[in-house]
Design a protein around this motif. Sequence first.
Motif, short mmCIF file in Angstrom:
data_model
loop_
_atom_site.label_atom_id
_atom_site.label_comp_id
_atom_site.label_asym_id
_atom_site.label_seq_id
_atom_site.Cartn_x
_atom_site.Cartn_y
_atom_site.Cartn_z
N MET A 75 -9.98 13.39 -18.80
CA MET A 75 -8.77 13.30 -19.36
C MET A 75 -8.64 11.60 -19.12
N HIS A 76 -7.47 10.92 -19.74
CA HIS A 76 -7.52 9.39 -19.66
C HIS A 76 -6.89 9.02 -18.53
N GLN A 77 -5.60 9.62 -18.13
CA GLN A 77 -5.01 9.30 -17.20
C GLN A 77 -4.47 10.64 -16.38
N ALA A 78 -4.07 10.47 -15.07
CA ALA A 78 -3.57 11.67 -14.43
C ALA A 78 -2.30 11.10 -13.50
N PHE A 79 -1.38 11.84 -13.37
CA PHE A 79 -0.05 11.29 -12.67
C PHE A 79 -0.39 10.84 -11.08
N ASN A 80 0.05 10.04 -10.66
CA ASN A 80 -0.23 9.43 -9.37
C ASN A 80 0.99 9.92 -8.51
N PHE A 81 0.80 11.41 -8.05
CA PHE A 81 1.89 11.99 -7.32
C PHE A 81 1.92 11.29 -5.83
N SER A 82 0.78 11.03 -5.39
CA SER A 82 0.49 10.38 -4.20
C SER A 82 1.38 9.29 -3.94
N TYR A 83 1.58 8.54 -5.01
CA TYR A 83 2.36 7.38 -5.09
C TYR A 83 3.87 7.83 -4.94
N LEU A 84 4.22 8.78 -5.95
CA LEU A 84 5.59 9.17 -5.92
C LEU A 84 6.03 9.70 -4.72
N ALA A 85 5.12 10.33 -3.90
CA ALA A 85 5.53 11.08 -2.83
C ALA A 85 5.53 10.13 -1.27
N THR A 86 5.17 8.79 -1.45
CA THR A 86 5.23 7.87 -0.47
C THR A 86 6.45 7.40 -0.09
N PRO A 87 7.00 7.83 1.15
CA PRO A 87 8.28 7.10 1.52
C PRO A 87 8.26 5.55 1.45
N TRP A 88 9.63 5.05 1.48
CA TRP A 88 9.78 3.68 1.26
C TRP A 88 9.40 2.92 2.67
N LEU A 89 8.24 2.91 2.75
CA LEU A 89 7.67 2.04 4.14
C LEU A 89 6.52 1.44 3.56
N ALA A 90 6.43 0.11 3.88
CA ALA A 90 5.38 -0.87 3.48
C ALA A 90 4.19 -0.59 3.66
N PRO A 91 3.78 -0.39 4.98
CA PRO A 91 2.34 -0.23 5.30
C PRO A 91 2.00 1.03 4.31
N ARG A 92 2.57 2.36 4.38
CA ARG A 92 2.18 3.40 3.57
C ARG A 92 2.24 3.25 2.09
N LEU A 93 2.86 2.21 1.65
CA LEU A 93 2.75 1.85 0.28
C LEU A 93 1.59 1.15 0.00
N ARG A 94 1.36 0.03 0.93
CA ARG A 94 0.27 -0.59 0.70
C ARG A 94 -1.07 0.08 0.55
N ASP A 95 -0.92 1.01 1.63
CA ASP A 95 -2.33 2.11 1.54
C ASP A 95 -2.37 2.72 0.24
N VAL A 96 -1.37 3.37 -0.21
CA VAL A 96 -1.31 4.07 -1.23
C VAL A 96 -1.76 3.47 -2.66
N ILE A 97 -1.32 2.23 -2.80
CA ILE A 97 -1.43 1.25 -3.76
C ILE A 97 -3.17 0.88 -3.71
N THR A 98 -3.60 0.54 -2.69
CA THR A 98 -5.01 0.06 -2.39
C THR A 98 -6.04 1.24 -2.84
N GLU A 99 -5.48 2.34 -2.39
CA GLU A 99 -6.46 3.64 -2.53
C GLU A 99 -6.40 4.03 -3.77
N SER A 100 -5.09 3.89 -4.53
CA SER A 100 -4.99 4.36 -6.01
C SER A 100 -5.88 3.50 -7.00
N LEU A 101 -5.82 2.15 -6.45
CA LEU A 101 -6.71 1.23 -7.40
C LEU A 101 -8.01 1.43 -7.23
N GLU A 102 -8.68 1.56 -5.93
CA GLU A 102 -9.69 2.02 -5.66
C GLU A 102 -10.23 3.14 -6.28
N ALA A 103 -9.49 4.16 -6.16
CA ALA A 103 -10.02 5.45 -6.72
C ALA A 103 -10.12 5.40 -8.34
#
Length: 570
Positions: A312-340
């Motif tokens: 496929m070309h894209q996959a929904f990033n549900f890990s991002y959607l499910a991340t609570p509004w907490l900066a350290p958690r968001l920083r991690d999920v953004i970094t991990e998403s871009l890497e993955a």
Amino acid sequence: MPHENTATATLPSGHPRELASAPGSEWWRSAVIYQIYPRSFADASGDGIGDLAGITQRLESLANLGVDAVWLSPFFRSPQKDAGYDVSDYCDVDPIFGTLDDFDALRDRAHELGLRVIVDLVPNHCSSEHEWFQEAMAAGPGSPERDRFIFRPGTGDNGELPPNNWHSMFGGPAWTRTTNADGTPGDWYLHLFDSTQPDFDWTNPWVWEQFRQILRFWLDRGADGFRVDVAHGLMKAEGLPDIEEAAEEDSELAEGLMGSLEVPYWGQDTVHAVYRDWHAVLAEYEGDRVLCAEAWVEPLAKAALWVRPDEMHQAFNFSYLATPWLAPRLRDVITESLEAFTGVGAPSTWVLSNHDVVRHASRLGLAPYAAGPGAGIGPSSPEKPDAALGLHRARAATALMLALPGSAYLYQGEELGLPEVIELDDEYRQDPSFHRTGGEVYGRDGCRVPIPWEPDAPAFGFNTTGESWLPQPETFARFAHAAQADVEGSTLELYRLALALRAEHGFGLGTLTWLEGYADEVLAFRNGGVTVIANLGDAPVELPAGEVILASDPLEAGAVPSDTTVWVAA
Ligand code: GLC
């Protein structure tokens, strides 16, 4: 990055477009894609259920919003037991939504406005009213027709128990027993969702061939791609083994839309061959057609397997959607998403709301994480969102999301700051998860209420008759599109500005660099020539030097207040 077209072709609609872009610059890598939920977007017929003609009439507003494409949730023939995700004919439009001619008119208007059109493909299951299932029921055990689906004898002394312990995502067992022609109890069939949604057997080549034909039908009709429903579920582990006890308890919707992910029906390796096959089908067509996976899998490195170069070309990033509004958690999920995703040459996607989860303007007003994504909120939920806080955070969350590299998905109504409808009487609720759990799970109706266009018109401009398949609350008036258009500071204008600036600064194809020296509760990064600061903490954050080009809410004394995102060009 410039768009390097290799050639142009003519669509069935007579609209020219590129044959294929240079790898790396395809439109979907940076696109903002707007999800239309046809039942609830705009209703030209006035029967209270939205339709394709209604969508066509309102498409210009989406071009003005600045999105690149629309994804239409299912509008195919369907008994509507799961709001259209129970398809009884994949190649026709349900009369409640219109006709194939209405689809053609929608596609033409969209292409004229520069919007691509993505349709929703539902390959895990069909409706029990689909002729393929009807034929299977009629043909009886051992027939090739039955092999299209997953029929099994029951267990127990007389087959009175289901073949295994799998649960339906909507509550109750994932198996329903059939009755033989002579009236005796027969085999069971598998349905990971409602009992009216029998699962296909994807080990059967016949099923593969049907879906190739369905893809071609919509590709020939000028569809720009597909959102693929339950793309992680088509293949089941061999032998259909029981779920292990540990995962069993939380394998239902109540725990999140797809329940536990560690079960023998989600994310099986064998599913990837299907998407390689479809990739090849799309590649036969001109233009950069796209496949986007609804794949609830974790971790992100696993989700990235769905978007390897030949899948496929894209996959929904549900890990991002499910991340609570907490900066350290968001920083991690953004970094991990871009890497993955970068690791496999795909863009990351970002999403905050869709038709299956509590709207983010309400979700973010709850303590993290009161309502599981698919569980919904209703009148007797123990915790109700703080509406003002939710909207304030939702604006900041969107301004953060739209500054990230990759592609973003928006859900109709979020550009209006629309909250979840909580005070919805039980009699109106239609989500099968509400009914199959005896009301224990409110489900998803609260994010599916028809959206408001005009503050003072019948049904808030959804139609002219005032009918609405789910009642709209009075509070929708102040969220109406017309009440926000050209109003400085409105959520609609925030989205419009963000989308224009995102395009101007090339964020979608940009690169994210985290900035050091900020508190833990602050997300600070550069994308292109812009510094983005999202302040999730309590203390105000000093503005960096430069010109503030976007602020999700007003700044205070030249600083970024709590729950606010700014974009600063320097
Ligand atoms: C997907 C859809 C959801 C539907 C389910 C079954 O998760 O997004 O709305 O109920 O699949 O098709």
